[in-house]
Design an enzyme around this catalytic site. Structure first.
Site, PDB file in Angstrom:
ATOM      1  N   LYS A 119      58.217  -7.501  12.011  1.00 27.44           N
ATOM      2  CA  LYS A 119      57.210  -6.955  12.868  1.00 27.44           C
ATOM      3  C   LYS A 119      57.229  -5.410  13.151  1.00 27.44           C
ATOM      4  O   LYS A 119      58.334  -5.168  13.418  1.00 27.44           O
ATOM      5  CB  LYS A 119      57.647  -8.046  14.206  1.00 27.44           C
ATOM      6  CG  LYS A 119      56.682  -7.450  15.341  1.00 27.44           C
ATOM      7  CD  LYS A 119      55.545  -8.655  15.372  1.00 27.44           C
ATOM      8  CE  LYS A 119      54.480  -8.114  16.259  1.00 27.44           C
ATOM      9  NZ  LYS A 119      53.612  -6.958  15.701  1.00 27.44           N
ATOM     10  N   GLN A 155      62.958  -0.135  14.400  1.00 22.65           N
ATOM     11  CA  GLN A 155      62.215  -1.142  14.881  1.00 22.65           C
ATOM     12  C   GLN A 155      63.077  -2.612  14.851  1.00 22.65           C
ATOM     13  O   GLN A 155      63.103  -3.464  15.731  1.00 22.65           O
ATOM     14  CB  GLN A 155      61.014  -1.497  13.876  1.00 22.65           C
ATOM     15  CG  GLN A 155      60.046  -2.626  14.833  1.00 22.65           C
ATOM     16  CD  GLN A 155      59.139  -1.887  15.484  1.00 22.65           C
ATOM     17  OE1 GLN A 155      58.672  -0.727  15.023  1.00 22.65           O
ATOM     18  NE2 GLN A 155      59.105  -2.445  16.759  1.00 22.65           N
ATOM     19  N   LYS A 195      65.281  -2.410  17.993  1.00 23.06           N
ATOM     20  CA  LYS A 195      64.508  -2.584  18.763  1.00 23.06           C
ATOM     21  C   LYS A 195      64.017  -3.937  19.302  1.00 23.06           C
ATOM     22  O   LYS A 195      64.056  -4.471  20.337  1.00 23.06           O
ATOM     23  CB  LYS A 195      63.270  -1.616  18.702  1.00 23.06           C
ATOM     24  CG  LYS A 195      62.318  -1.625  19.986  1.00 23.06           C
ATOM     25  CD  LYS A 195      60.788  -1.049  19.617  1.00 23.06           C
ATOM     26  CE  LYS A 195      60.793   0.387  18.850  1.00 23.06           C
ATOM     27  NZ  LYS A 195      59.594   0.946  19.033  1.00 23.06           N
ATOM     28  N   LYS A 197      57.509  -1.694   9.156  1.00 23.59           N
ATOM     29  CA  LYS A 197      56.726  -0.660   9.795  1.00 23.59           C
ATOM     30  C   LYS A 197      55.804  -0.215   8.658  1.00 23.59           C
ATOM     31  O   LYS A 197      56.348  -0.429   7.339  1.00 23.59           O
ATOM     32  CB  LYS A 197      57.466   0.624   9.967  1.00 23.59           C
ATOM     33  CG  LYS A 197      56.650   1.521  10.837  1.00 23.59           C
ATOM     34  CD  LYS A 197      56.803   1.346  12.230  1.00 23.59           C
ATOM     35  CE  LYS A 197      55.943   2.053  13.096  1.00 23.59           C
ATOM     36  NZ  LYS A 197      56.155   1.579  14.745  1.00 23.59           N
ATOM     37  N   GLY A 204      49.475  -1.960  15.960  1.00 26.77           N
ATOM     38  CA  GLY A 204      49.267  -0.418  15.928  1.00 26.77           C
ATOM     39  C   GLY A 204      50.293   0.446  16.226  1.00 26.77           C
ATOM     40  O   GLY A 204      51.555   0.056  16.304  1.00 26.77           O
ATOM     41  N   ASP A 205      50.171   1.769  15.858  1.00 27.14           N
ATOM     42  CA  ASP A 205      51.032   2.879  15.963  1.00 27.14           C
ATOM     43  C   ASP A 205      49.949   4.213  16.184  1.00 27.14           C
ATOM     44  O   ASP A 205      48.863   4.034  16.269  1.00 27.14           O
ATOM     45  CB  ASP A 205      52.198   2.920  14.868  1.00 27.14           C
ATOM     46  CG  ASP A 205      53.191   3.836  15.322  1.00 27.14           C
ATOM     47  OD1 ASP A 205      54.202   3.307  16.255  1.00 27.14           O
ATOM     48  OD2 ASP A 205      53.361   4.907  15.061  1.00 27.14           O
ATOM     49  N   THR A 235      53.624  -0.429  26.250  1.00 30.07           N
ATOM     50  CA  THR A 235      54.767   0.342  25.727  1.00 30.07           C
ATOM     51  C   THR A 235      54.832   1.580  27.035  1.00 30.07           C
ATOM     52  O   THR A 235      55.950   1.950  27.297  1.00 30.07           O
ATOM     53  CB  THR A 235      54.339   1.093  24.555  1.00 30.07           C
ATOM     54  OG1 THR A 235      53.781  -0.080  23.483  1.00 30.07           O
ATOM     55  CG2 THR A 235      55.555   1.877  23.940  1.00 30.07           C
ATOM     56  N   ASN A 260      47.791   6.151  23.435  1.00 28.33           N
ATOM     57  CA  ASN A 260      48.024   4.990  24.062  1.00 28.33           C
ATOM     58  C   ASN A 260      49.246   5.182  25.115  1.00 28.33           C
ATOM     59  O   ASN A 260      49.243   4.696  26.180  1.00 28.33           O
ATOM     60  CB  ASN A 260      48.223   3.771  22.963  1.00 28.33           C
ATOM     61  CG  ASN A 260      48.686   2.653  23.460  1.00 28.33           C
ATOM     62  OD1 ASN A 260      50.003   2.462  23.708  1.00 28.33           O
ATOM     63  ND2 ASN A 260      47.637   1.707  24.081  1.00 28.33           N
ATOM     64  N   SER A 294      53.675  -7.773  21.907  1.00 28.72           N
ATOM     65  CA  SER A 294      53.471  -8.190  20.692  1.00 28.72           C
ATOM     66  C   SER A 294      53.989  -9.577  20.465  1.00 28.72           C
ATOM     67  O   SER A 294      53.249 -10.626  19.867  1.00 28.72           O
ATOM     68  CB  SER A 294      53.765  -7.319  19.643  1.00 28.72           C
ATOM     69  OG  SER A 294      52.945  -6.248  19.615  1.00 28.72           O
TER      70      SER A 294
END
Ligand code: NDP
Ligand code: 2IT
Length: 448
Positions: free
Chosen positions: A93, A114, A117, A129, A168-169, A212, A243, A381
């Protein structure tokens, strides 16, 4: 077992040798290893099972060609990637980044981070990622659509709702997720939650867009709350205007703080009167709808000034780096400290260089590392995945409570593993707490 002072050096020598020319990846691994190696000194099982060594090696890396046609009929070629880093505690993820600076090193650092996290969120998600060196700036909607469709044509073979769930990123927002989801659905003939950050009409979750930025401010509020203080009345310097930055600014305003700056890759605007709700709406429209530049803010708000470079010289109580990696150097961190910064909450991923992190830790300010502070996005998410699997949608107030609870529990987890007397080293807390869950799962699986 005694702590061997050369352990970190020897470990990093191996990582550097196996991953040549990947400075961001080395940086991310070293930051974690510096906390985890001392922690595992008296825990032989993690050492015998080579857990940290295995965690620093992605499960797999997929690299592919992405061809598309621009509006002038020219054939263009980009490089696409998906780094499936670790699926010990759930499907891979993590976001997708479209930016010309994207390299394998950057996506490996992001996938590695990630994993920790996602573990901190408490939800069942592994780490991954992806992205491409595609620059969406200046492209028409049709060009972005054709790129996204071509990217997904290859990526679709490697992902799935129980395998790998991108989101997204940088450079990937609602528009790009819509195009990619549409292409996945068409290729696979199935409507499943294979991406998160989707539009509300097709399985997206309320507050994912905000999560976020809101989460990074909740984390700051939790740290301040622990010492009897709050964001209320604090002056805040925010970088970025995408964002994460705009919703961080929105939450600061809701909690009674003052937002002095926002930025983009061209520079920053400093508004001594404060960027209020109306001005923030102007910026959201300017950057996300008009796709303009932050410098244009000063054409409308005449008291504000535009400056090239980054905003860290502006005196503040709270700094929220929300643009990109390595955007606070050691010199800039020391400048923030000299000007009296009390809190740094990292909305972006790895925004502070190692020398800057050391300065914040030595300065004993409230420093929230990205893997803890910006976990609210991926947490929602995770909630979007649950809603998709159950084919339900939760109400906004339920999700708001869940996000706040998750940020509080990440904070408390960092306190548990990062306390050093009265002070909390949130970096150590996040690295150790994130490590344990993944490590224990890997031990349970044996040698795989
Ligand atoms: P966006 O694309 O929405 O916005 C990115 C912002 O950062 C823009 O203002 C952009 O300026 C600026 N920026 C990007 N690259 C650079 C650069 N090299 N130098 C200076 N400024 C730059 O991205 P997000 O807000 O989604 O992401 C921002 C950060 O937050 C990233 O580090 C991302 O990994 C992280 N993050 C994002 C999450 C999410 O849910 N979206 C979740 C957790 C972390 P310009 O417009 O000029 O390009
Ligand atoms: O860095 C991140 O946590 C993200 N870009 C969000 C990942 C996600 O899957 O929501």
């Amino acid at each position: 077992m005694t702590v061997r002072t050369d352990d970190l050096g020897r470990f990093m020598e191996g990582v550097t040798r196996r991953n040549p020319g990947e400075p961001e990846f080395h940086q991310a691994v070293k930051e974690v290893a510096a906390n985890v190696i001392p922690y595992i000194q008296d825990k032989p099982v993690y050492q015998e099972m080579q857990i940290l060594e295995r965690m620093a090696e992605p499960d797999r890396v997929i690299i592919f060609r992405v061809c598309w046609e621009d509006d002038g009929g020219n054939i263009r070629v980009n490089r696409g990637y998906r780094v499936q880093f670790n699926n010990s505690i759930g499907p891979y993820k993590g976001g997708i980044r479209f930016h010309p600076s994207v390299t394998l090193s950057i996506l490996k650092f992001l996938g590695f981070e990630q994993t920790f996290k996602n573990s901190l969120t408490g939800l069942p998600m592994g780490g991954g990622k992806g992205g491409a060196d595609f620059n969406p700036k200046g492209k028409s909607d049709n060009e972005v659509m054709r790129f996204c469709q071509s990217f997904m044509t290859e990526l679709s073979r490697h992902i799935g709702e129980n395998t790998d769930v991108p989101a997204g990123d940088i450079g990937v927002g609602a528009r790009e997720i819509g195009y990619m989801f549409g292409q996945y659905k068409r290729l696979n003939n199935e409507f499943v939650g294979v991406l998160t950050g989707k539009g509300l009409e097709f399985g997206g979750s309320l507050i994912r867009t905000e999560a976020t930025g809101y989460g990074a401010v909740y984390f700051a509020e939790n740290m301040l709350g622990r010492i009897g203080d709050s964001v209320k009345g604090k002056s805040c310097v925010v970088s970025g205007s995408g964002n994460v930055a705009t919703y961080a600014a929105e939450k600061i305003l809701q909690l009674g703080g003052k937002v002095l700056t926002l930025s983009d890759s061209g520079g920053f605007v400093h508004d001594p009167d404060g960027i209020n709700e109306e001005k923030l709406e102007f910026i959201k429209n300017l950057k996300q709808v008009q796709r303009g530049r932050i410098s244009e803010y000063t054409d409308t708000y005449k008291n504000a000034t535009f400056h090239e470079g980054r905003p860290w010289g502006v005196t503040c109580d709270v700094a929220l780096p929300c643009a990109t990696q390595n955007e606070i150097t050691e010199v800039e961190a020391k400048l923030l400290l000299a000007n009296g910064v009390k809190v740094v909450s990292e909305g972006a991923n790895m925004p502070t260089e190692q020398g800057g992190i050391d300065a914040f830790i030595d300065g004993k300010i409230l420093f929230a590392p990205s893997k803890a502070a910006n976990a609210g996005g991926v947490a929602v998410s995770g909630l979007e995945m649950s809603q998709n699997s159950a084919r339900i949608s939760w109400k906004e107030d339920e999700l708001q409570v869940l996000l706040q609870d998750i940020m509080k529990s990440i904070h408390d987890n960092c306190v548990e593993y990062g306390s050093e007397g009265e002070h909390v080293n949130y970096l150590k807390g996040a690295n150790v707490a994130g490590f344990i869950k993944v490590a224990d799962a890997m031990v349970a699986y044996g040698v795989v």
